[in-house]
Write an enzyme that holds these catalytic residues in place. Structure first.
Site, PDB file in Angstrom:
ATOM      1  N   ARG A 234       1.142  28.959  59.668  1.00 34.11           N
ATOM      2  CA  ARG A 234       2.215  29.528  58.840  1.00 34.11           C
ATOM      3  C   ARG A 234       2.473  30.944  59.338  1.00 34.11           C
ATOM      4  NH1 ARG A 234       3.345  25.161  57.704  1.00 34.11           N
ATOM      5  NH2 ARG A 234       3.539  24.142  55.681  1.00 34.11           N
ATOM      6  N   ASP A 258       4.706  28.668  66.629  1.00 31.48           N
ATOM      7  CA  ASP A 258       5.561  27.573  66.162  1.00 31.48           C
ATOM      8  C   ASP A 258       6.111  27.908  64.784  1.00 31.48           C
ATOM      9  OD1 ASP A 258       6.667  24.889  66.435  1.00 31.48           O
ATOM     10  OD2 ASP A 258       5.304  24.326  64.801  1.00 31.48           O
ATOM     11  N   GLU A 263      10.956  32.774  58.981  1.00 29.89           N
ATOM     12  CA  GLU A 263      11.660  31.633  59.579  1.00 29.89           C
ATOM     13  C   GLU A 263      12.683  30.978  58.650  1.00 29.89           C
ATOM     14  OE1 GLU A 263       8.127  29.097  60.389  1.00 29.89           O
ATOM     15  OE2 GLU A 263       9.047  27.614  59.061  1.00 29.89           O
ATOM     16  N   HIS A 295       9.039  25.503  64.600  1.00 32.29           N
ATOM     17  CA  HIS A 295       8.309  24.680  63.625  1.00 32.29           C
ATOM     18  C   HIS A 295       8.437  23.187  63.958  1.00 32.29           C
ATOM     19  CE1 HIS A 295       6.530  25.183  59.373  1.00 32.29           C
ATOM     20  NE2 HIS A 295       6.084  24.062  59.891  1.00 32.29           N
TER      21      HIS A 295
HETATM   22  P1  NAD Z   1      -6.956  21.498  56.163  1.00 30.56           P
HETATM   23  O1  NAD Z   1      -6.904  21.742  54.702  1.00 30.56           O
HETATM   24  O2  NAD Z   1      -7.580  20.231  56.653  1.00 30.56           O
HETATM   25  O3  NAD Z   1      -7.712  22.721  56.892  1.00 30.56           O
HETATM   26  C1  NAD Z   1      -7.498  24.057  56.564  1.00 30.56           C
HETATM   27  C2  NAD Z   1      -8.817  24.787  56.745  1.00 30.56           C
HETATM   28  O4  NAD Z   1      -8.595  26.181  56.513  1.00 30.56           O
HETATM   29  C3  NAD Z   1      -9.905  24.323  55.769  1.00 30.56           C
HETATM   30  O5  NAD Z   1     -11.088  24.003  56.459  1.00 30.56           O
HETATM   31  C4  NAD Z   1     -10.095  25.540  54.867  1.00 30.56           C
HETATM   32  O6  NAD Z   1     -11.437  25.668  54.384  1.00 30.56           O
HETATM   33  C5  NAD Z   1      -9.715  26.668  55.807  1.00 30.56           C
HETATM   34  N1  NAD Z   1      -9.466  27.918  55.108  1.00 30.56           N
HETATM   35  C6  NAD Z   1      -8.983  28.110  53.858  1.00 30.56           C
HETATM   36  N2  NAD Z   1      -8.949  29.437  53.574  1.00 30.56           N
HETATM   37  C7  NAD Z   1      -9.419  30.074  54.676  1.00 30.56           C
HETATM   38  C8  NAD Z   1      -9.644  31.436  54.989  1.00 30.56           C
HETATM   39  N3  NAD Z   1      -9.373  32.407  54.097  1.00 30.56           N
HETATM   40  N4  NAD Z   1     -10.132  31.741  56.223  1.00 30.56           N
HETATM   41  C9  NAD Z   1     -10.431  30.770  57.107  1.00 30.56           C
HETATM   42  N5  NAD Z   1     -10.240  29.455  56.855  1.00 30.56           N
HETATM   43  C10 NAD Z   1      -9.755  29.118  55.646  1.00 30.56           C
HETATM   44  O7  NAD Z   1      -5.450  21.635  56.671  1.00 30.56           O
HETATM   45  P2  NAD Z   1      -4.837  21.096  58.038  1.00 30.56           P
HETATM   46  O8  NAD Z   1      -4.253  19.737  57.812  1.00 30.56           O
HETATM   47  O9  NAD Z   1      -5.803  21.303  59.130  1.00 30.56           O
HETATM   48  O10 NAD Z   1      -3.580  22.079  58.184  1.00 30.56           O
HETATM   49  C11 NAD Z   1      -3.787  23.459  58.453  1.00 30.56           C
HETATM   50  C12 NAD Z   1      -2.465  24.192  58.320  1.00 30.56           C
HETATM   51  O11 NAD Z   1      -1.590  23.786  59.368  1.00 30.56           O
HETATM   52  C13 NAD Z   1      -1.657  23.878  57.047  1.00 30.56           C
HETATM   53  O12 NAD Z   1      -2.086  24.672  55.952  1.00 30.56           O
HETATM   54  C14 NAD Z   1      -0.246  24.210  57.446  1.00 30.56           C
HETATM   55  O13 NAD Z   1       0.024  25.548  57.110  1.00 30.56           O
HETATM   56  C15 NAD Z   1      -0.255  24.063  58.963  1.00 30.56           C
HETATM   57  N6  NAD Z   1       0.619  22.974  59.437  1.00 30.56           N
HETATM   58  C16 NAD Z   1       1.603  23.276  60.317  1.00 30.56           C
HETATM   59  C17 NAD Z   1       2.444  22.273  60.797  1.00 30.56           C
HETATM   60  C18 NAD Z   1       3.539  22.539  61.803  1.00 30.56           C
HETATM   61  O14 NAD Z   1       4.385  21.668  62.045  1.00 30.56           O
HETATM   62  N7  NAD Z   1       3.565  23.697  62.441  1.00 30.56           N
HETATM   63  C19 NAD Z   1       2.275  20.964  60.340  1.00 30.56           C
HETATM   64  C20 NAD Z   1       1.232  20.692  59.449  1.00 30.56           C
HETATM   65  C21 NAD Z   1       0.405  21.700  58.993  1.00 30.56           C
END
Ligand code: NAD
Length: 331
Positions: A234, A258, A263, A295
């Site tokens: 994000r 990305d 955005e 994105h």
């Molecule tokens: P997930 O919930 O499986 O993993 C997120 C991880 O971040 C977890 O292990 C959590 O404990 C950790 N976390 C939470 N707070 C934290 C902190 N303060 N410091 C460090 N780590 C912390 O989620 P995911 O499916 O792996 O997705 C991750 C992120 O990817 C989503 O939140 C979303 O923002 C982003 N995303 C982007 C796209 C894209 O198209 N660019 C698509 C899907 C997801």
């Protein structure tokens, strides 16, 4: 159910229509994003289906409730654009797509990393002009380098696994460490060590008040000089102005994004014929060692198919009074 689909692009229609052949809902597509000026379009629809830059704040949710909407179905993972407390107060349920294809995003992060390291974007432009000079295209071997993964959840772990396959030393930081990350052959490290050792930092944690600007001027000043930064998570995880300063001084060796803090209103639209008034993005784009994609990390056939099928399945669960598998609620 009657569903108003906001921010609908041609690929949304194609994949939602395909998934709906089985689900049998009534989909009404609106290309505009959901916000306070467009919320009236949802009147009379039981559900709205929204994406990352639609705004479901308290005022929009209240207007949705007045128009008869009882379900907000996010066709994405993140839910930072929905006021969950307000939704709960209005009795509006919220569902999201918890798990689609972590591979799609992790593989895009790898593509960005390799492109910025090996200057693929510059080489592509040069050779189209029959310029085969190699000056300025020097990269580094990934094998043996240290890659830091911030957020070792589903996407972070896939990214880590790929980097381990490259022969990298993978270290991670997570508020909630997982044994699955260590089982891959990676290890956890404190932020100080990440700053000192990482040749590349890739962000995979959600945007929360605790992670807002997790990459700021202080963190960048403690990073290894010339490190690469990749953000597919994000935009607001990064203080963009601080990153620009670090790029200008050479402290940061390259940046691939990305997602971008501002955005909303820019991404997912063709603005090639307009003047972009966002000076920060303008400056970023001028750096030769910056790549921005709009994105698109999720945009694979596999991911979009799963997103659409899961979203419509959630709507069916709601319609038939079943427990909502993918509900997200204020807590
Ligand atoms: P997930 O919930 O499986 O993993 C997120 C991880 O971040 C977890 O292990 C959590 O404990 C950790 N976390 C939470 N707070 C934290 C902190 N303060 N410091 C460090 N780590 C912390 O989620 P995911 O499916 O792996 O997705 C991750 C992120 O990817 C989503 O939140 C979303 O923002 C982003 N995303 C982007 C796209 C894209 O198209 N660019 C698509 C899907 C997801």
């Amino acid at each position: 159910m009657e569903i108003a689909v906001f921010s609908a692009k041609p690929y949304d229609r194609e994949y939602l229509d395909a998934a709906n052949a089985e689900a049998g809902h009534h989909l009404k597509y609106f290309e505009v994003p959901l916000d306070s000026t467009t919320v009236g379009l949802a009147a009379g629809h039981d559900a709205v289906c929204i994406f990352v830059n639609d705004r479901a704040d308290a005022a929009v949710l209240e207007a949705l409730g007045q128009g008869g909407t009882r379900l907000v179905a996010l066709r994405c993972t993140g839910f930072n654009n929905v006021d969950l407390k307000a939704a709960q107060g209005l009795g509006i349920k919220v569902v999201r797509v918890v798990d689609y294809s972590p591979n799609s995003v992790a593989e895009h992060a790898v593509a960005l990393l390799m492109a910025i390291n090996r200057k693929i974007h510059r080489a592509y432009n040069r050779t189209r002009d029959f310029n085969f000079s190699l000056d300025g295209l020097m990269g580094f071997d990934m094998c043996g380098k240290t890659v830091a993964v911030i957020g070792t959840g589903k996407i972070g772990r896939v990214f880590a696994r790929i980097m381990l396959g490259f022969g990298c030393n993978v270290i991670g930081y997570d508020k909630f460490p997982s044994p699955e990350f260590e089982a891959l052959g990676a290890r956890y490290a404190e932020p100080g060590e990440i700053g000192e050792c990482a040749d590349t930092i890739s962000l995979h944690c959600p945007l929360t008040p605790g992670t807002h600007h997790i990459i700021d001027a202080d963190m960048l000043s403690r990073a290894k000089r010339g490190a690469l930064l990749i953000n597919t998570s994000r935009g607001a995880l990064i203080d963009t102005e601080a990153v620009i300063d670090a790029l200008r001084s050479g402290q940061l060796g390259g940046l691939a994004l990305d997602v971008y803090e501002q955005e909303a209103g820019l991404f997912f639209r063709d603005l090639s014929g307009t003047i972009i008034t966002d000076d920060v993005l303008q400056r970023l784009i001028t750096f030769p060692n910056v790549i921005v994609t709009g994105h698109q990390a999720f945009l694979t056939r596999e991911a979009v198919t799963t997103i659409c099928e899961t979203t419509l399945r959630s709507v069916t669960e709601f319609e038939t009074g079943k427990p909502l598998t993918n509900e997200v609620s204020a807590s």
